[in-house]
Write an enzyme that holds these catalytic residues in place. Structure first.
Site, PDB file in Angstrom:
ATOM      1  N   HIS A 125       0.849  -1.188   0.000  1.00 24.34           N
ATOM      2  CA  HIS A 125       0.000   0.000   0.000  1.00 24.34           C
ATOM      3  C   HIS A 125       0.885   1.238   0.000  1.00 24.34           C
ATOM      4  CE1 HIS A 125       0.989  -0.816   4.191  1.00 24.34           C
ATOM      5  NE2 HIS A 125       0.855   0.484   4.406  1.00 24.34           N
ATOM      6  N   ALA A 126       0.278   2.368  -0.268  1.00 23.19           N
ATOM      7  CA  ALA A 126       0.978   3.657  -0.205  1.00 23.19           C
ATOM      8  C   ALA A 126       0.060   4.648   0.504  1.00 23.19           C
ATOM      9  CB  ALA A 126       1.334   4.138  -1.614  1.00 23.19           C
TER      10      ALA A 126
END
Length: 133
Positions: free
Chosen positions: A58-59
């Site tokens: 994820h970011a």
């Protein structure tokens, strides 16, 4: 939530790219979200690995997340992720710091339940995989 099962990939970046491309195609993330995930791995290593055989790339929301979403990518043949053998990628997107908490709870619930987790790792059918969640 989007689910994909494939036999194998050449490396972990390909697995993350496939899951990000799915999310991008569905309008969940922008192209740059994938690049942000790869930069985080380059900077911090495989910290996305959350359980044996499982990672959650994820970011940050500001790195190209459009809305909340999840792509579950299961590999029939695990891939090396900087020393860890991974066969399940939960690629997560959140539009803010709180909107993804429900998805995180569901992932944790499945990963912490040994029966569900073992079933998850053996499933080879996308419909069955979706049913576990």
């Amino acid at each position: 939530m989007f689910v994909k099962i494939i036999d194998e990939v050449k490396d972990y970046t390909e697995a993350i790219k496939i899951s990000c491309d799915t999310l991008k195609h569905e309008g969940v993330i922008e192209e740059r979200y994938y690049d942000s995930i790869i930069k985080k791995i380059d900077e911090f290593g495989p910290y996305f690995c959350i359980a044996d055989g499982v990672c959650m790339p994820h970011a940050r929301p500001e790195d190209g997340a459009i809305k909340e979403g999840l792509c579950i990518l299961k590999l029939n043949k695990p891939v090396d992720f900087l020393g860890k053998q991974i066969s399940m990628f939960f690629t997560l997107s959140a539009r803010d710091n709180d909107s993804h908490l429900g998805l995180l709870r569901k992932i944790a619930e499945v990963c912490m339940d040994k029966n569900k987790f073992n079933k998850l790792m053996k499933i080879n059918n996308e419909k069955e995989l979706m049913e576990v969640f």
